[in-house]
Design an enzyme around this catalytic site. Sequence first.
Site, PDB file in Angstrom:
ATOM      1  N   GLY A  12      52.062  43.363  37.340  1.00 22.45           N
ATOM      2  CA  GLY A  12      51.451  42.042  37.948  1.00 22.45           C
ATOM      3  C   GLY A  12      51.261  41.002  36.575  1.00 22.45           C
ATOM      4  NE  ARG A  34      50.738  47.527  45.635  1.00 22.83           N
ATOM      5  CZ  ARG A  34      50.354  46.717  46.262  1.00 22.83           C
ATOM      6  NH1 ARG A  34      49.600  47.635  47.196  1.00 22.83           N
ATOM      7  NH2 ARG A  34      49.988  45.476  46.019  1.00 22.83           N
ATOM      8  CB  SER A 114      47.952  36.604  32.082  1.00 21.38           C
ATOM      9  OG  SER A 114      48.192  35.896  32.919  1.00 21.38           O
ATOM     10  CE  LYS A 165      36.349  35.926  34.082  1.00 19.19           C
ATOM     11  NZ  LYS A 165      37.346  35.690  34.935  1.00 19.19           N
ATOM     12  CG  ASN A 230      38.273  34.136  39.854  1.00 18.72           C
ATOM     13  OD1 ASN A 230      38.097  34.864  41.248  1.00 18.72           O
ATOM     14  ND2 ASN A 230      38.775  35.079  39.032  1.00 18.72           N
ATOM     15  CD  GLU A 255      40.739  41.695  41.479  1.00 22.01           C
ATOM     16  OE1 GLU A 255      39.862  42.153  42.586  1.00 22.01           O
ATOM     17  OE2 GLU A 255      41.235  42.468  40.908  1.00 22.01           O
TER      18      GLU A 255
HETATM   19  N1  NAI Z   1      46.444  37.873  34.664  1.00 22.94           N
HETATM   20  C1  NAI Z   1      44.993  37.270  34.198  1.00 22.94           C
HETATM   21  O1  NAI Z   1      45.495  36.652  33.298  1.00 22.94           O
HETATM   22  C2  NAI Z   1      43.954  38.142  33.775  1.00 22.94           C
HETATM   23  C3  NAI Z   1      43.553  39.358  35.129  1.00 22.94           C
HETATM   24  N2  NAI Z   1      42.895  40.719  34.224  1.00 22.94           N
HETATM   25  C4  NAI Z   1      42.365  41.688  35.499  1.00 22.94           C
HETATM   26  O2  NAI Z   1      43.794  41.696  35.494  1.00 22.94           O
HETATM   27  C5  NAI Z   1      43.861  42.179  37.257  1.00 22.94           C
HETATM   28  C6  NAI Z   1      45.268  41.999  38.025  1.00 22.94           C
HETATM   29  O3  NAI Z   1      45.571  41.374  38.044  1.00 22.94           O
HETATM   30  P1  NAI Z   1      46.990  40.344  37.715  1.00 22.94           P
HETATM   31  O4  NAI Z   1      47.876  41.137  37.026  1.00 22.94           O
HETATM   32  O5  NAI Z   1      46.743  38.883  37.413  1.00 22.94           O
HETATM   33  O6  NAI Z   1      47.011  40.206  39.498  1.00 22.94           O
HETATM   34  P2  NAI Z   1      48.364  39.922  40.204  1.00 22.94           P
HETATM   35  O7  NAI Z   1      47.925  39.632  41.742  1.00 22.94           O
HETATM   36  O8  NAI Z   1      49.253  39.204  39.594  1.00 22.94           O
HETATM   37  O9  NAI Z   1      48.700  41.845  39.817  1.00 22.94           O
HETATM   38  C7  NAI Z   1      48.335  42.667  40.548  1.00 22.94           C
HETATM   39  C8  NAI Z   1      48.306  44.280  40.954  1.00 22.94           C
HETATM   40  O10 NAI Z   1      47.533  45.130  41.526  1.00 22.94           O
HETATM   41  C9  NAI Z   1      49.162  46.223  42.364  1.00 22.94           C
HETATM   42  N3  NAI Z   1      48.373  46.352  43.079  1.00 22.94           N
HETATM   43  C10 NAI Z   1      47.294  45.681  44.303  1.00 22.94           C
HETATM   44  N4  NAI Z   1      47.142  46.558  45.178  1.00 22.94           N
HETATM   45  C11 NAI Z   1      47.132  47.590  44.973  1.00 22.94           C
HETATM   46  C12 NAI Z   1      47.664  48.901  45.843  1.00 22.94           C
HETATM   47  N5  NAI Z   1      47.227  48.713  46.727  1.00 22.94           N
HETATM   48  N6  NAI Z   1      48.409  50.071  44.864  1.00 22.94           N
HETATM   49  C13 NAI Z   1      48.598  50.237  44.199  1.00 22.94           C
HETATM   50  N7  NAI Z   1      49.407  48.801  42.828  1.00 22.94           N
HETATM   51  C14 NAI Z   1      48.263  47.558  43.529  1.00 22.94           C
HETATM   52  C15 NAI Z   1      50.209  44.482  42.557  1.00 22.94           C
HETATM   53  O11 NAI Z   1      50.790  45.610  42.959  1.00 22.94           O
HETATM   54  C16 NAI Z   1      50.212  43.664  41.104  1.00 22.94           C
HETATM   55  O12 NAI Z   1      51.033  44.361  40.498  1.00 22.94           O
HETATM   56  C17 NAI Z   1      42.817  41.829  37.622  1.00 22.94           C
HETATM   57  O13 NAI Z   1      41.368  42.465  38.243  1.00 22.94           O
HETATM   58  C18 NAI Z   1      42.140  40.305  37.134  1.00 22.94           C
HETATM   59  O14 NAI Z   1      41.461  39.966  37.561  1.00 22.94           O
HETATM   60  C19 NAI Z   1      42.421  40.695  33.534  1.00 22.94           C
HETATM   61  C20 NAI Z   1      42.633  39.900  32.254  1.00 22.94           C
HETATM   62  C21 NAI Z   1      43.459  38.619  32.581  1.00 22.94           C
HETATM   63  O1  13P Z   2      39.791  37.027  34.292  1.00 24.10           O
HETATM   64  C1  13P Z   2      41.245  36.155  33.485  1.00 24.10           C
HETATM   65  C2  13P Z   2      40.847  35.145  31.718  1.00 24.10           C
HETATM   66  O2  13P Z   2      39.970  36.369  31.423  1.00 24.10           O
HETATM   67  C3  13P Z   2      42.087  35.457  34.379  1.00 24.10           C
HETATM   68  O3  13P Z   2      41.114  34.533  35.135  1.00 24.10           O
HETATM   69  P1  13P Z   2      41.713  34.837  36.896  1.00 24.10           P
HETATM   70  O4  13P Z   2      42.015  36.181  36.790  1.00 24.10           O
HETATM   71  O5  13P Z   2      40.223  33.827  37.423  1.00 24.10           O
HETATM   72  O6  13P Z   2      42.359  33.468  36.635  1.00 24.10           O
END
Ligand code: NAI
Ligand code: 13P
Length: 305
Positions: A12, A34, A114, A165, A230, A255
């Site tokens: 993601g 996946r 990101s 947060k 969020n 989340e």
């Molecule tokens: N995007 C951002 O700016 C940031 C995100 N995060 C955290 O990172 C985590 C992922 O966020 P994003 O990449 O932004 O979300 P996203 O929605 O872009 O990607 C989520 C990923 O998780 C995978 N996934 C979901 N359910 C699954 C399952 N059952 N089995 C295997 N893979 C599965 C999806 O295929 C996808 O690759 C979250 O917990 C988010 O809070 C942390 C810091 C920054």
């Molecule tokens: O955790 C994040 C930045 O530090 C990303 O925030 P969101 O999941 O709300 O987009």
Amino acid sequence: MKPKTLAILGAGAWGTTLGQLVRENGHEVRLWSRRSPDSLGQVVAGSDMILSAVSMKGVTAIVEQIHDCRLSANTILITATKGLDPLTTCTPSQLWEQALGDRPVVVLAGPNLSKEIQQGLPAATVVASHNVTAAQQVQGVFSSPSFRVYTNSDPLGVELGGTLKNVMAIAAGVCDGLELGTNAKAALLTRGLAEMIRVGTHWGAQTETFYGLSGLGDLLATCNSPLSRNYQVGYQLGLGRSLSEILASLEGTAEGVNTTQVLIQRAQAQNISVPISYQVYKLLQGEITPKAAVEALMLRDTKPE
Ligand SMILES: NC(=O)C1=CN([C@@H]2O[C@H](COP(=O)(O)OP(=O)(O)OC[C@H]3O[C@@H](n4cnc5c(N)ncnc54)[C@H](O)[C@@H]3O)[C@@H](O)[C@H]2O)C=CC1
Ligand SMILES: O=C(CO)COP(=O)(O)O
């Protein structure tokens, strides 16, 4: 530093961004999702580090699959998920620790939208572990002129800062959607941080961690940026849209929606006062309007700061 091999689980927004950073630092990255043609076992075999950046709902399934994979004894697991497991109320690092025995687990969290990092804009983060050497190795792999990485020895505090947060980011979005002004936003974030610390210390984290990048830092970033999913959820709730409508058009995972449910469940069972999170919960449940949520917070019994 000798080039390392890193398996990234979750393709993601966050997994691909972190992969890009590590590749630019000259390390080998194997990205797994996946839908990958390669099995999880093939991707993690022989890697020095495994980074999990899947959303919370995917963590348990992957933790279970990792059990059957052959990992070397000193493989470091890095978790970048910000959430709470609905079934156990555990954090992702706690789930990983239970599965991996003695292998080091490192939490990576900070104010890291990101989309900004993808553009090469400067940012800082924290890598936290009870294993100082493992945290330092991860620091070495991720550090670059545009990405400054600090170590920390309170992984639970770092993880809960980034997780809790998200609930406040929903509240902050509501505040802006309703155009409540700068005073209201400052009051909300300050009391929100107090609430995060109350919960986090009850669960075993250290107070000072919440004043660092993964707590206050991430609160400032996500509660003030339309790039935060969020914040977007809260903002659009403030405009009067329904949660199902908002989630249907949201790009990626917010989340905070799941975290709020789990937080309220656990806080009620443990009698922890979480007034802001509780109003976010009622709003997400559709039990209250954004305006009524603000009134409920303003009309609480008076108390010392
Ligand atoms: N995007 C951002 O700016 C940031 C995100 N995060 C955290 O990172 C985590 C992922 O966020 P994003 O990449 O932004 O979300 P996203 O929605 O872009 O990607 C989520 C990923 O998780 C995978 N996934 C979901 N359910 C699954 C399952 N059952 N089995 C295997 N893979 C599965 C999806 O295929 C996808 O690759 C979250 O917990 C988010 O809070 C942390 C810091 C920054
Ligand atoms: O955790 C994040 C930045 O530090 C990303 O925030 P969101 O999941 O709300 O987009």
